[in-house]
Design a protein around this motif. Sequence first.
Motif, PDB file in Angstrom:
ATOM      1  N   PHE A  36       0.830  -1.203   0.000  1.00  0.00           N
ATOM      2  CA  PHE A  36       0.000   0.000   0.000  1.00  0.00           C
ATOM      3  C   PHE A  36       0.871   1.262   0.000  1.00  0.00           C
ATOM      4  CE2 PHE A  36      -2.362   3.465   1.847  1.00  0.00           C
ATOM      5  CZ  PHE A  36      -3.605   3.365   1.246  1.00  0.00           C
ATOM      6  N   LYS A  37       1.889   1.271   0.839  1.00  0.00           N
ATOM      7  CA  LYS A  37       2.774   2.430   0.909  1.00  0.00           C
ATOM      8  C   LYS A  37       3.425   2.720  -0.443  1.00  0.00           C
ATOM      9  CE  LYS A  37       4.095   1.664   5.772  1.00  0.00           C
ATOM     10  NZ  LYS A  37       5.231   1.269   6.648  1.00  0.00           N
ATOM     11  N   LEU A  38       3.642   1.662  -1.220  1.00  0.00           N
ATOM     12  CA  LEU A  38       4.233   1.806  -2.548  1.00  0.00           C
ATOM     13  C   LEU A  38       3.190   2.169  -3.610  1.00  0.00           C
ATOM     14  CD1 LEU A  38       6.691  -1.224  -2.436  1.00  0.00           C
ATOM     15  CD2 LEU A  38       7.359   1.153  -2.816  1.00  0.00           C
ATOM     16  N   GLY A  39       1.927   2.270  -3.186  1.00  0.00           N
ATOM     17  CA  GLY A  39       0.864   2.587  -4.132  1.00  0.00           C
ATOM     18  C   GLY A  39       0.370   1.385  -4.909  1.00  0.00           C
ATOM     19  N   ARG A  40       0.743   0.194  -4.486  1.00  0.00           N
ATOM     20  CA  ARG A  40       0.320  -1.044  -5.164  1.00  0.00           C
ATOM     21  C   ARG A  40      -0.898  -1.593  -4.418  1.00  0.00           C
ATOM     22  NH1 ARG A  40       6.023  -4.124  -6.142  1.00  0.00           N
ATOM     23  NH2 ARG A  40       4.607  -5.772  -6.909  1.00  0.00           N
ATOM     24  N   ILE A  41      -2.017  -0.944  -4.631  1.00  0.00           N
ATOM     25  CA  ILE A  41      -3.216  -1.166  -3.820  1.00  0.00           C
ATOM     26  C   ILE A  41      -3.821  -2.553  -4.045  1.00  0.00           C
ATOM     27  CG2 ILE A  41      -5.370  -0.141  -3.037  1.00  0.00           C
ATOM     28  CD1 ILE A  41      -2.992   1.746  -2.896  1.00  0.00           C
ATOM     29  N   ILE A  42      -3.866  -2.995  -5.285  1.00  0.00           N
ATOM     30  CA  ILE A  42      -4.450  -4.316  -5.571  1.00  0.00           C
ATOM     31  C   ILE A  42      -3.673  -5.407  -4.849  1.00  0.00           C
ATOM     32  CG2 ILE A  42      -4.867  -6.033  -7.388  1.00  0.00           C
ATOM     33  CD1 ILE A  42      -5.446  -3.695  -9.281  1.00  0.00           C
ATOM     34  N   GLU A  43      -2.330  -5.332  -4.896  1.00  0.00           N
ATOM     35  CA  GLU A  43      -1.512  -6.332  -4.204  1.00  0.00           C
ATOM     36  C   GLU A  43      -1.736  -6.273  -2.696  1.00  0.00           C
ATOM     37  OE1 GLU A  43      -0.390  -4.325  -6.636  1.00  0.00           O
ATOM     38  OE2 GLU A  43       1.301  -5.228  -7.721  1.00  0.00           O
ATOM     39  N   SER A  68      -7.634   0.172   1.639  1.00  0.00           N
ATOM     40  CA  SER A  68      -7.385  -0.317   0.277  1.00  0.00           C
ATOM     41  C   SER A  68      -8.691  -0.383  -0.513  1.00  0.00           C
ATOM     42  CB  SER A  68      -6.728  -1.701   0.320  1.00  0.00           C
ATOM     43  OG  SER A  68      -5.408  -1.619   0.839  1.00  0.00           O
ATOM     44  N   TYR A  69      -9.753  -0.831   0.141  1.00  0.00           N
ATOM     45  CA  TYR A  69     -11.063  -0.851  -0.526  1.00  0.00           C
ATOM     46  C   TYR A  69     -11.430   0.554  -1.008  1.00  0.00           C
ATOM     47  CZ  TYR A  69     -12.586  -5.600   0.885  1.00  0.00           C
ATOM     48  OH  TYR A  69     -12.747  -6.952   1.026  1.00  0.00           O
ATOM     49  N   TYR A  70     -11.216   1.549  -0.152  1.00  0.00           N
ATOM     50  CA  TYR A  70     -11.584   2.927  -0.506  1.00  0.00           C
ATOM     51  C   TYR A  70     -10.860   3.378  -1.765  1.00  0.00           C
ATOM     52  CZ  TYR A  70     -12.352   7.970  -0.145  1.00  0.00           C
ATOM     53  OH  TYR A  70     -12.707   9.275  -0.416  1.00  0.00           O
ATOM     54  N   ALA A  76     -18.607  -0.042  -0.747  1.00  0.00           N
ATOM     55  CA  ALA A  76     -19.508  -0.848   0.090  1.00  0.00           C
ATOM     56  C   ALA A  76     -18.700  -1.802   0.969  1.00  0.00           C
ATOM     57  CB  ALA A  76     -20.485  -1.623  -0.787  1.00  0.00           C
ATOM     58  N   GLN A  77     -17.689  -2.431   0.369  1.00  0.00           N
ATOM     59  CA  GLN A  77     -16.834  -3.334   1.152  1.00  0.00           C
ATOM     60  C   GLN A  77     -16.047  -2.557   2.197  1.00  0.00           C
ATOM     61  OE1 GLN A  77     -17.166  -3.303  -2.256  1.00  0.00           O
ATOM     62  NE2 GLN A  77     -16.411  -5.231  -3.124  1.00  0.00           N
ATOM     63  N   GLY A  78     -15.604  -1.354   1.832  1.00  0.00           N
ATOM     64  CA  GLY A  78     -14.875  -0.530   2.787  1.00  0.00           C
ATOM     65  C   GLY A  78     -15.747  -0.141   3.962  1.00  0.00           C
ATOM     66  N   ALA A  79     -16.971   0.297   3.687  1.00  0.00           N
ATOM     67  CA  ALA A  79     -17.888   0.690   4.758  1.00  0.00           C
ATOM     68  C   ALA A  79     -18.135  -0.479   5.706  1.00  0.00           C
ATOM     69  CB  ALA A  79     -19.205   1.180   4.166  1.00  0.00           C
ATOM     70  N   GLU A  95     -11.910   5.157  12.347  1.00  0.00           N
ATOM     71  CA  GLU A  95     -12.737   4.089  11.790  1.00  0.00           C
ATOM     72  C   GLU A  95     -14.087   4.641  11.307  1.00  0.00           C
ATOM     73  OE1 GLU A  95     -11.512   1.181  11.388  1.00  0.00           O
ATOM     74  OE2 GLU A  95     -10.251   0.573  13.059  1.00  0.00           O
ATOM     75  N   THR A  96     -14.710   5.449  12.145  1.00  0.00           N
ATOM     76  CA  THR A  96     -16.032   5.974  11.770  1.00  0.00           C
ATOM     77  C   THR A  96     -15.937   7.034  10.676  1.00  0.00           C
ATOM     78  OG1 THR A  96     -18.170   6.646  12.665  1.00  0.00           O
ATOM     79  CG2 THR A  96     -16.259   7.846  13.463  1.00  0.00           C
ATOM     80  N   ILE A  97     -14.832   7.790  10.624  1.00  0.00           N
ATOM     81  CA  ILE A  97     -14.656   8.772   9.554  1.00  0.00           C
ATOM     82  C   ILE A  97     -14.477   8.070   8.212  1.00  0.00           C
ATOM     83  CG2 ILE A  97     -13.131  10.559   8.612  1.00  0.00           C
ATOM     84  CD1 ILE A  97     -14.997  11.387  11.009  1.00  0.00           C
ATOM     85  N   TRP A  98     -13.713   6.994   8.190  1.00  0.00           N
ATOM     86  CA  TRP A  98     -13.542   6.270   6.929  1.00  0.00           C
ATOM     87  C   TRP A  98     -14.827   5.570   6.511  1.00  0.00           C
ATOM     88  CZ3 TRP A  98     -10.008   6.926   3.329  1.00  0.00           C
ATOM     89  CH2 TRP A  98      -8.839   7.611   3.687  1.00  0.00           C
ATOM     90  N   HIS A  99     -15.618   5.145   7.483  1.00  0.00           N
ATOM     91  CA  HIS A  99     -16.954   4.620   7.166  1.00  0.00           C
ATOM     92  C   HIS A  99     -17.778   5.723   6.514  1.00  0.00           C
ATOM     93  CE1 HIS A  99     -21.211   3.664   8.137  1.00  0.00           C
ATOM     94  NE2 HIS A  99     -20.833   2.423   7.869  1.00  0.00           N
TER      95      HIS A  99
END
Length: 221
Positions: A36-43, A68-70, A76-79, A95-99
């Motif tokens: 994630f830090k490298l920007g490789r979100i799918i991995e 990563s979902y966001y 929907a998966q992120g929420a 947690e609630t802010i990202w929701h």
Amino acid sequence: MNKINELETELINWNKKLRIYPFDARNYIHRGMTYFKLGRIIESLKDYNKAEELNPQLTPYLWQRGLSYYYLGKYAQGARQFEIDLSVNSQDVEETIWHFLCIAQLEGIKEAQKCLLPVKYDPRPVMRKIYQLFAGNFSPEIFLSSSQTSNIRDTFYTHLYLGLFYEAHRGEIPILEVGKSIPSNVEKSRFHITEAIKYKLDDYMWYLARVHQQLRQAKVG
């Protein structure tokens, strides 16, 4: 050595560990964080999913997967992830802010505010103010002026969440004053994310700010 080189070295080390311990769920989480830090979100998402597969008890602790979902547009998966997270960490405003941010992308700001999940008591004062901002109890201007501090970490989080706040509100048309040009919420979001990145912290959320900037710039480009 710059941060990218450090992360590449970190990734090599996690790959080595996983070759030795291929069933260690926490090593997958750590490698996912590096991806994630490298920007490789799918991995990163694949590694978080693998960690859950190996140890389903980790599910309510996979807040990193929600992020990563966001950024993959899987709101929907992120929420759902952040909602589950709050079942074991009810004091965490983030947690609630990202929701909220996931719901805002799916259904708009008004619905997101209706769904703003309660937080018992986050011990971090800056986070309590951020909660009030997203709840609509503070204007961005009041929030920013009340959050002035010499604490670098608090200043970082102030700008990060202001940037995310403006991104969530990007569809709103700013009220124009006669003879004065007011930046759009998209521009304000970019400004505050850029400000946040200036405060270089060894913090996962600092890397998130950098990834956010890179992804949004790529989208515009």
